[in-house]
Design a protein around this motif. Structure first.
Motif, short mmCIF file in Angstrom:
data_model
loop_
_atom_site.label_atom_id
_atom_site.label_comp_id
_atom_site.label_asym_id
_atom_site.label_seq_id
_atom_site.Cartn_x
_atom_site.Cartn_y
_atom_site.Cartn_z
N ILE A 35 0.86 -1.18 0.00
CA ILE A 35 0.00 0.00 0.00
C ILE A 35 0.90 1.23 0.00
CG2 ILE A 35 -1.92 -1.15 1.20
CD1 ILE A 35 -1.05 0.33 3.78
N ASP A 36 0.32 2.36 -0.38
CA ASP A 36 1.09 3.61 -0.42
C ASP A 36 0.78 4.54 0.74
OD1 ASP A 36 2.51 3.07 -2.81
OD2 ASP A 36 0.73 3.60 -3.98
N ILE A 37 -0.43 4.44 1.29
CA ILE A 37 -0.81 5.31 2.41
C ILE A 37 -1.54 4.47 3.45
CG2 ILE A 37 -2.37 7.17 3.12
CD1 ILE A 37 -1.69 8.69 0.72
N LEU A 38 -1.22 4.74 4.70
CA LEU A 38 -1.88 4.10 5.83
C LEU A 38 -2.61 5.19 6.61
CD1 LEU A 38 -2.33 1.62 7.68
CD2 LEU A 38 -0.23 2.30 8.88
N VAL A 39 -3.92 5.03 6.78
CA VAL A 39 -4.72 5.96 7.55
C VAL A 39 -4.81 5.39 8.96
CG1 VAL A 39 -6.96 7.10 7.77
CG2 VAL A 39 -6.06 6.55 5.49
N THR A 40 -4.34 6.16 9.96
CA THR A 40 -4.28 5.64 11.32
C THR A 40 -4.40 6.74 12.36
OG1 THR A 40 -2.96 4.34 12.89
CG2 THR A 40 -1.74 5.71 11.33
N PRO A 41 -5.07 6.45 13.48
CA PRO A 41 -5.06 7.40 14.59
C PRO A 41 -3.86 7.17 15.52
CG PRO A 41 -6.57 5.63 15.07
CD PRO A 41 -6.02 5.37 13.69
N ASP A 42 -3.13 6.10 15.28
CA ASP A 42 -2.02 5.73 16.17
C ASP A 42 -0.75 5.45 15.38
OD1 ASP A 42 -3.65 5.74 18.57
OD2 ASP A 42 -4.61 3.96 17.72
N THR A 84 -21.92 -2.68 29.13
CA THR A 84 -21.27 -3.46 28.07
C THR A 84 -20.61 -2.45 27.15
OG1 THR A 84 -22.86 -5.27 28.19
CG2 THR A 84 -21.62 -5.04 26.13
N LEU A 85 -19.32 -2.57 26.98
CA LEU A 85 -18.55 -1.67 26.12
C LEU A 85 -18.27 -2.38 24.80
CD1 LEU A 85 -16.83 0.93 25.69
CD2 LEU A 85 -14.91 -0.36 26.70
N ILE A 86 -18.64 -1.74 23.70
CA ILE A 86 -18.37 -2.28 22.37
C ILE A 86 -17.20 -1.52 21.78
CG2 ILE A 86 -19.22 -2.61 20.03
CD1 ILE A 86 -22.01 -2.70 21.10
N THR A 87 -16.24 -2.26 21.22
CA THR A 87 -15.12 -1.65 20.51
C THR A 87 -14.90 -2.41 19.21
OG1 THR A 87 -13.39 -3.06 21.45
CG2 THR A 87 -13.98 -1.06 22.70
N TYR A 88 -14.05 -1.88 18.38
CA TYR A 88 -13.60 -2.62 17.21
C TYR A 88 -12.70 -3.76 17.70
CZ TYR A 88 -15.22 1.45 14.62
OH TYR A 88 -15.99 2.46 14.09
N PRO A 89 -12.50 -4.77 16.90
CA PRO A 89 -11.69 -5.92 17.32
C PRO A 89 -10.19 -5.62 17.29
CG PRO A 89 -12.55 -6.29 15.12
CD PRO A 89 -13.15 -5.01 15.60
N ILE A 90 -9.77 -4.84 18.27
CA ILE A 90 -8.38 -4.44 18.43
C ILE A 90 -7.99 -4.80 19.87
CG2 ILE A 90 -6.80 -2.45 18.47
CD1 ILE A 90 -8.77 -1.06 16.55
N SER A 91 -6.75 -5.18 20.07
CA SER A 91 -6.34 -5.58 21.42
C SER A 91 -6.52 -4.41 22.39
CB SER A 91 -4.88 -6.05 21.43
OG SER A 91 -4.02 -4.95 21.21
N ARG A 92 -6.83 -4.74 23.64
CA ARG A 92 -7.06 -3.71 24.66
C ARG A 92 -5.86 -2.79 24.83
NH1 ARG A 92 -10.51 -6.55 29.56
NH2 ARG A 92 -12.20 -7.25 28.21
N GLU A 93 -4.68 -3.32 24.61
CA GLU A 93 -3.46 -2.52 24.76
C GLU A 93 -3.40 -1.38 23.74
OE1 GLU A 93 -3.30 -5.98 24.33
OE2 GLU A 93 -3.24 -6.33 26.50
N ARG A 94 -4.20 -1.47 22.68
CA ARG A 94 -4.21 -0.43 21.64
C ARG A 94 -5.47 0.44 21.69
NH1 ARG A 94 -3.95 -2.70 16.18
NH2 ARG A 94 -3.89 -0.50 15.64
N LEU A 95 -6.36 0.18 22.63
CA LEU A 95 -7.61 0.93 22.72
C LEU A 95 -7.49 2.07 23.74
CD1 LEU A 95 -10.13 -2.05 22.68
CD2 LEU A 95 -9.85 -0.33 20.88
N ASP A 96 -7.64 3.29 23.28
CA ASP A 96 -7.51 4.46 24.16
C ASP A 96 -8.51 4.45 25.30
OD1 ASP A 96 -5.35 5.84 22.82
OD2 ASP A 96 -6.76 6.22 21.20
N ILE A 97 -9.68 3.90 25.10
CA ILE A 97 -10.67 3.84 26.17
C ILE A 97 -10.10 3.07 27.36
CG2 ILE A 97 -11.85 1.81 25.21
CD1 ILE A 97 -13.66 4.59 27.10
N TYR A 98 -9.26 2.08 27.09
CA TYR A 98 -8.61 1.33 28.17
C TYR A 98 -7.34 2.04 28.63
CZ TYR A 98 -11.69 -2.70 27.91
OH TYR A 98 -12.79 -3.52 27.97
N THR A 99 -6.43 2.32 27.69
CA THR A 99 -5.11 2.82 28.08
C THR A 99 -5.12 4.24 28.64
OG1 THR A 99 -4.61 3.61 25.84
CG2 THR A 99 -3.94 1.34 26.40
N ARG A 100 -6.05 5.07 28.20
CA ARG A 100 -6.06 6.47 28.62
C ARG A 100 -7.21 6.85 29.53
NH1 ARG A 100 -4.96 10.01 23.34
NH2 ARG A 100 -5.10 11.65 24.91
#
Length: 183
Positions: A35-42, A84-100
């Motif tokens: 790919i040429d571009i990666l769109v990311t918040p992190d 009940t908290l719904i998130t995208y399927p990303i590890s908790r270590e990468r989820l700001d709702i958990y880490t921050r």
């Protein structure tokens, strides 16, 4: 996605494809020229990569308009103890709702589940079945959902990552369009 139409009009000879799978290894794909571009918040700093912030947003707690929390202006970590908290399927270590937000306050939701699509996530929230940490811009126009500030606020930026050096003209064009799009 608001960049796609103007990009396609400006660059008719450039092939465009979008991959949104959460299990997709975007960083590896960028480094291996898939790919040429990666769109990311992190953005993850790596030699040979550059990131350009294109717009800022706030992570908010999405709740149903009829949810008891909807009466508040902001949520505190302990407010999620019975939720009940719904998130995208990303590890908790990468989820700001958990880490921050949750982990620093030694708090956790009653239950955590994942869903793949924003549409399903917002429908589940609107039905009162769950709450979700969501970028504020995803709630514009969402029906039956209200966003609450998470504590003092969690601000983020969407970044476009690309390989270091002067990007090809079509990549510069995409980046410039993304910087000027209004959500």
């Amino acid at each position: 996605m608001r960049v796609v139409d103007p990009f396609l009009a400006e660059w008719p000879d450039v092939e465009l494809d979008v991959t949104t799978a959460f299990q997709f290894g975007g960083l590896a794909a960028l480094l291996s020229h898939e790919i040429d571009i990666l769109v990311t918040p992190d953005p993850i700093e790596r030699p040979g990569l550059q990131y350009t912030p294109v717009f800022d947003y706030e992570l908010v707690l999405a709740v149903a308009e009829t949810h008891p929390l909807a009466q508040k202006h902001r949520a505190e970590p302990e407010d999620l103890a019975g939720e009940t908290l719904i998130t995208y399927p990303i590890s908790r270590e990468r989820l700001d709702i958990y880490t921050r937000f949750l982990v620093p306050a030694h708090a956790l939701p009653r239950r955590h589940r994942t869903v793949e699509t924003t549409d399903l996530m917002l429908r589940l929230v609107a039905s009162g079945r769950a709450v979700s940490a969501t970028p504020d811009w995803l709630l514009f126009g969402a029906r039956g959902v209200k966003g609450l500030r998470l504590g003092e606020g969690i601000t983020k930026s969407i970044h476009l990552g690309h390989r270091a050096g002067e990007p090809a003209p079509y990549l510069s064009g995409f980046i410039n369009l993304a910087k000027n799009v209004r959500i």
